[in-house]
Scaffold this active site. Sequence first.
Site, PDB file in Angstrom:
ATOM      1  N   LYS A 459       0.873  -1.176   0.000  1.00  0.00           N
ATOM      2  CA  LYS A 459       0.000   0.000   0.000  1.00  0.00           C
ATOM      3  C   LYS A 459       0.907   1.221   0.000  1.00  0.00           C
ATOM      4  O   LYS A 459       1.602   1.473   0.976  1.00  0.00           O
ATOM      5  CB  LYS A 459      -0.895  -0.020   1.248  1.00  0.00           C
ATOM      6  CG  LYS A 459      -1.760   1.220   1.424  1.00  0.00           C
ATOM      7  CD  LYS A 459      -2.706   1.052   2.615  1.00  0.00           C
ATOM      8  CE  LYS A 459      -3.515   2.324   2.856  1.00  0.00           C
ATOM      9  NZ  LYS A 459      -4.472   2.165   3.959  1.00  0.00           N
ATOM     10  N   ASP A 461       1.408   5.008   0.145  1.00  0.00           N
ATOM     11  CA  ASP A 461       0.648   6.162   0.635  1.00  0.00           C
ATOM     12  C   ASP A 461       1.372   7.463   0.286  1.00  0.00           C
ATOM     13  O   ASP A 461       2.584   7.457  -0.028  1.00  0.00           O
ATOM     14  CB  ASP A 461       0.492   6.029   2.161  1.00  0.00           C
ATOM     15  CG  ASP A 461      -0.770   6.691   2.690  1.00  0.00           C
ATOM     16  OD1 ASP A 461      -1.330   7.539   1.991  1.00  0.00           O
ATOM     17  OD2 ASP A 461      -1.172   6.351   3.823  1.00  0.00           O
ATOM     18  N   ASP A 529     -10.517   7.594   2.690  1.00  0.00           N
ATOM     19  CA  ASP A 529     -10.419   7.200   4.099  1.00  0.00           C
ATOM     20  C   ASP A 529     -11.792   7.177   4.747  1.00  0.00           C
ATOM     21  O   ASP A 529     -11.941   6.677   5.865  1.00  0.00           O
ATOM     22  CB  ASP A 529      -9.528   8.185   4.870  1.00  0.00           C
ATOM     23  CG  ASP A 529      -8.067   7.736   4.872  1.00  0.00           C
ATOM     24  OD1 ASP A 529      -7.783   6.642   4.375  1.00  0.00           O
ATOM     25  OD2 ASP A 529      -7.218   8.499   5.381  1.00  0.00           O
TER      26      ASP A 529
HETATM   27  C1  DGJ Z   1      -3.641   7.545   5.158  1.00  0.00           C
HETATM   28  C2  DGJ Z   1      -4.345   6.395   4.522  1.00  0.00           C
HETATM   29  O1  DGJ Z   1      -5.367   6.857   3.675  1.00  0.00           O
HETATM   30  C3  DGJ Z   1      -4.878   5.467   5.600  1.00  0.00           C
HETATM   31  O2  DGJ Z   1      -5.600   4.421   5.012  1.00  0.00           O
HETATM   32  C4  DGJ Z   1      -3.745   4.960   6.431  1.00  0.00           C
HETATM   33  O3  DGJ Z   1      -2.900   4.151   5.637  1.00  0.00           O
HETATM   34  C5  DGJ Z   1      -2.961   6.114   7.005  1.00  0.00           C
HETATM   35  N1  DGJ Z   1      -2.573   7.070   5.993  1.00  0.00           N
HETATM   36  C6  DGJ Z   1      -1.731   5.626   7.721  1.00  0.00           C
HETATM   37  O4  DGJ Z   1      -0.955   6.637   8.168  1.00  0.00           O
END
Ligand code: DGJ
Length: 719
Positions: A459, A461, A529
Amino acid sequence: MALLASAMPLHAGSDPVIAVETSSTSLVFAVRENKTVYQLYYGPRMAADEFAAVPIRDMRYTAGFSQAYPATGGRFLGEPALHLRYADGTHNTELVYDSHTVSRWQGTVTTAILLKDPLRKVAVRLVFDAYPAEDVIVEHTEILNEGSQPLRMLEYASGALSLRADSYLLSHVHGSWAQEMKLESEPLGKGVKVLESRRGTQNTQCANPSFVLSLGTEELREDAGEVVAGALAWSGNYRLAFEHDVEGRLNVICGIHPFASAWPLEAGEQFRTPEMIWTYSGTGVGTASRNLHRWARRYGLYGQGAVHPILLNSWEGAYFDFNTQTLLRMIDDAASMDLEMFVLDDGWFGGKYPRNGADAGLGDWQVNRKKLPEGIDYLASYAHKKGLKFGIWMEPEMVNPRSELAQKHPEWVVRSPGREIYMERDQWVLDLTNPRVQDFVFDAFDGVMKLSASIDYVKWDCNRPVFSFGSDALDDQDKFYVAYCQGLYKVMERIRAKYPDVLIQCCSAGGARVDYGAMRYFDEVWTSDNTDALERVRIQYATGLIYPACVMGNHVSTVPNHQDGNVTPLKFRFDVACQGRLGLELQPKYLTEEELALVRRCVASYKGYRDLVFGGDLYRLGSPYGSDYYGQLYVSEDKSRAVLFVYCIRFNAMGAEGHPFRLQGLDAGRRYKVTELNVDRSCWWGDGGVWSGAFLESGAFNPVMGSLYSSAVFLLEAE
Ligand code: DGJ
């Protein structure tokens, strides 16, 4: 390019009309006596020859408006696709037709129109890849400085489209963290409307580089009316400009944002713009979306729409607060719920500055042994033993000031001399324009992959935008924004060369990097989110206008929802999250036996129909905007199977008597067995029966949806 070069160039004298055609659409250009190339038509497919006779009326106020690629200079005073400043400080460019080529490759037809400014020795090649079956045209532009002096490109769009209709309704999305993809439809008055991002990273946080234009109508219509939809494949700053001129025409100019990005072209240098993806539909936005989705699955997505594993993500269930035991238990629970992958989110790394909150550790990609003494391989292997794949979180473009990396390499941070380096989420942006930083980011990824041979998913980010842009590595700061995105893509090229099969999610504080440029490298996006299913109905609907369900990561989370406090039934949460790549993001140990039974039931049924969500054609039943009910249907290409989702998203007492949905996309003449999934008693009287497609599309399908958050999933199988 080799193919283009080998194609026979055609010249205006012999062929003044150039038609870029798909199965159902034509985009027509004509070369006029003064050798200017105009775009005359984009609409239903038709013989283009007669366009040779269409006079170009270069009006007093809008001369040159419908040029194929309008450049600043001459009598053209509108929004330019191209604006060049030459070494002598002048700004005039006048492009004329030179030649064009047509070539074919595996069903794709490429038309390249070469324009030149003979005085300035600038060549512009407009390249259109037509995808006939999908009715999609992908355009990019190559700009070549054939002169002996350097020049600067002040604007350099990917493409321009000139439309003519009685009125234009622009539908686009905007939003922010946890409220992405809010759809807005507005009539375009005279003047210029701009959709843009200047955020550097997180290009889709506030708006998306895509749009739907409805022609000659006051509303966004699902299954009727002329629509042109477009999306720019670029993960950096962008600008989509819609200029409605005094004559009533609309010019659409899309590309990299010129903001602080005057790109230098040395003598002999060439620049290739990102791609702009266009589609036309004469039958509403539904067809436009399906065109884009089909194109994306076949050509535009890294994973070409392959089905992805159902996962449990640790974030909302554990946040930063976990140890090996917590994670082993979550893995056990994921396995017992018949999920297919466990993803360890933020918080597993850090050296001297362990990542126990958002304020430390980014950049130091080693395992936090205090938290996880047995390391990542132990967890990943355990997951594999339990029959699950294993994924891990990274944020490779960022660094916390409280990290060893920031202390060792302050020069790798995006910064402007003498200025404060502003913080957001306690972090700074790494300077991806710098090849050494690109190496670092690649090595960081590579290093994490080496933590275990059992890592199947990453994942990726990206939690903040660029402020006070500047790079210690660039001699020309005008290059920063473009070079950042190019740097990101260079890193992704290397990652993909070495790790072609690792699933990589594009997350950016939720859905702040959702674009077809990123999707050339990433398998899916983290849609938002905001995991409140009610909000997700709206977010997923608007994302689906342009992007297919197969790229959307959707998670079932706990209630009250952590973002907005909303409380919805577990079944509703599943019925919403199942329209994409399903995941859970909660602490499973708090689920009751009854809830666990429902989880298993929903997961099992999803496994049986998810191929339809990933690869079927989407039919939207209305819109969640301003409506109490909403539904979506995914139909297999051969129309033999479909899965239908329906929801009540605002209380309506009439729903107790059954709300009629008119299904779409079925074969009217075939008969379908209709089965409601995940329940013991169906909400539709006709459940279990066999009904013709025509009957199901008539409005006779009227499930009882008596309370807010009623929801249902039906499987339709042709006899
Ligand atoms: C932002 C992401 O959108 C969340 O799903 C999560 O991974 C957090 N960051 C973690 O810091």
